[in-house]
Design a protein around this motif. Structure first.
Motif, PDB file in Angstrom:
ATOM      1  N   ASN A 140       0.824  -1.200   0.000  1.00  0.00           N
ATOM      2  CA  ASN A 140       0.000   0.000   0.000  1.00  0.00           C
ATOM      3  C   ASN A 140       0.865   1.259   0.000  1.00  0.00           C
ATOM      4  OD1 ASN A 140      -2.295   1.555   0.042  1.00  0.00           O
ATOM      5  ND2 ASN A 140      -2.610   1.352   2.242  1.00  0.00           N
ATOM      6  N   THR A 197       2.365   1.633  -3.459  1.00  0.00           N
ATOM      7  CA  THR A 197       1.357   2.109  -4.402  1.00  0.00           C
ATOM      8  C   THR A 197       1.126   3.611  -4.241  1.00  0.00           C
ATOM      9  OG1 THR A 197       0.293  -0.047  -4.322  1.00  0.00           O
ATOM     10  CG2 THR A 197      -1.007   1.770  -5.196  1.00  0.00           C
ATOM     11  N   LYS A 198       1.076   4.072  -2.998  1.00  0.00           N
ATOM     12  CA  LYS A 198       0.898   5.511  -2.747  1.00  0.00           C
ATOM     13  C   LYS A 198       2.102   6.302  -3.252  1.00  0.00           C
ATOM     14  CE  LYS A 198      -2.244   5.280   1.153  1.00  0.00           C
ATOM     15  NZ  LYS A 198      -2.467   5.589   2.567  1.00  0.00           N
ATOM     16  N   LYS A 214       1.909   6.559  -6.913  1.00  0.00           N
ATOM     17  CA  LYS A 214       0.842   7.493  -7.288  1.00  0.00           C
ATOM     18  C   LYS A 214       1.308   8.939  -7.153  1.00  0.00           C
ATOM     19  CE  LYS A 214      -3.997   8.501  -6.601  1.00  0.00           C
ATOM     20  NZ  LYS A 214      -5.249   8.054  -6.012  1.00  0.00           N
ATOM     21  N   ARG A 229       3.677   9.626  -9.946  1.00  0.00           N
ATOM     22  CA  ARG A 229       2.930   9.667 -11.207  1.00  0.00           C
ATOM     23  C   ARG A 229       2.232  11.012 -11.366  1.00  0.00           C
ATOM     24  NH1 ARG A 229      -2.404   8.864 -12.318  1.00  0.00           N
ATOM     25  NH2 ARG A 229      -2.765   7.986 -10.270  1.00  0.00           N
ATOM     26  N   ILE A 230       1.655  11.512 -10.301  1.00  0.00           N
ATOM     27  CA  ILE A 230       0.979  12.811 -10.351  1.00  0.00           C
ATOM     28  C   ILE A 230       1.991  13.918 -10.603  1.00  0.00           C
ATOM     29  CG2 ILE A 230      -0.286  14.492  -8.943  1.00  0.00           C
ATOM     30  CD1 ILE A 230      -1.761  12.073  -7.695  1.00  0.00           C
ATOM     31  N   LYS A 282       2.156   4.652 -13.734  1.00  0.00           N
ATOM     32  CA  LYS A 282       0.767   4.201 -13.672  1.00  0.00           C
ATOM     33  C   LYS A 282       0.685   2.680 -13.799  1.00  0.00           C
ATOM     34  CE  LYS A 282      -3.780   5.129 -15.527  1.00  0.00           C
ATOM     35  NZ  LYS A 282      -4.572   6.006 -16.374  1.00  0.00           N
ATOM     36  N   GLU A 330       1.943   1.180 -10.593  1.00  0.00           N
ATOM     37  CA  GLU A 330       0.982   1.356  -9.509  1.00  0.00           C
ATOM     38  C   GLU A 330      -0.099   0.272  -9.547  1.00  0.00           C
ATOM     39  OE1 GLU A 330      -2.307   4.756  -8.408  1.00  0.00           O
ATOM     40  OE2 GLU A 330      -0.587   5.316  -9.618  1.00  0.00           O
ATOM     41  N   LYS A 331      -0.484  -0.153 -10.738  1.00  0.00           N
ATOM     42  CA  LYS A 331      -1.562  -1.141 -10.876  1.00  0.00           C
ATOM     43  C   LYS A 331      -1.101  -2.569 -10.647  1.00  0.00           C
ATOM     44  CE  LYS A 331      -4.524   1.452 -13.954  1.00  0.00           C
ATOM     45  NZ  LYS A 331      -5.169   1.503 -15.264  1.00  0.00           N
TER      46      LYS A 331
END
Length: 181
Positions: free
Chosen positions: A3, A6-7, A10, A13-14, A97, A100-101
């Protein structure tokens, strides 16, 4: 642990998407500003500052008219760097991205890292070559065309290439068994 990873992906990615959007907007503004100059047959006078000040250092403003092709040629090295930055951040956002998936090692990690490394190397090479060309063609009395030190991009490209060799290959047996389950 997954988790948090993944954060983290993210957030990066942003950030990459925001950087790509900023590069895209600035590139579009520069294209709208300098693009029509390719079609101007006469001479121009220039003034320092503004958008032109980002791309080149004007030595003599408004004194002698210059050819529009010289102005475009002097802007081209930084414009190409901006275009390659846009591509780099876009590729990074897409790779993050995918990461992240997917769990553990995403299937195209090696390919993504090598693609980012090549883009990073191009970000060093192409603007440097265009700067040399502009320095040899454009009169030094109008513009101070200097190259930008891009050692950081070279180091980043080498690091990405190195990490691409460390990423393990995803075995085909694991892929087929995962699909069956």
């Amino acid at each position: 642990m997954s988790n948090k990873r993944t954060k983290l992906f993210k957030v990066f990615r942003i950030l990459a998407a925001v950087c790509a959007a900023c590069c895209g907007l600035f590139m579009l503004t520069a294209l709208v500003t300098f693009g029509p100059m390719l079609f101007i047959k006469g001479n121009l006078t220039v003034e320092a500052g503004g958008l032109l000040g980002f791309f080149i250092d004007v030595i003599k403003e408004g004194e002698n008219p210059i050819k529009s092709s010289d102005l475009v040629l002097s802007v081209l090295p930084r414009f190409s760097a901006l275009l390659l930055l846009f591509v780099f951040f876009l590729k990074a956002a897409l790779a993050l991205k995918r990461a992240e998936k997917e769990e553990a090692h995403f299937s195209s990690a090696k390919k993504s890292l090598r693609s980012l490394a090549v883009t990073s190397f191009l970000l060093v090479l192409i603007p440097s070559v265009l700067t040399r060309i502009a320095q040899n063609i454009v009169s030094p009395f109008f513009f101070n065309i200097t190259g930008t030190d891009r050692t950081g991009w070279l180091i980043l490209g080498l690091a990405l290439l190195f990490f691409s060799f460390l990423v393990p290959e995803k075995s085909k047996n694991n892929d087929s068994t995962e699909e069956l389950i």
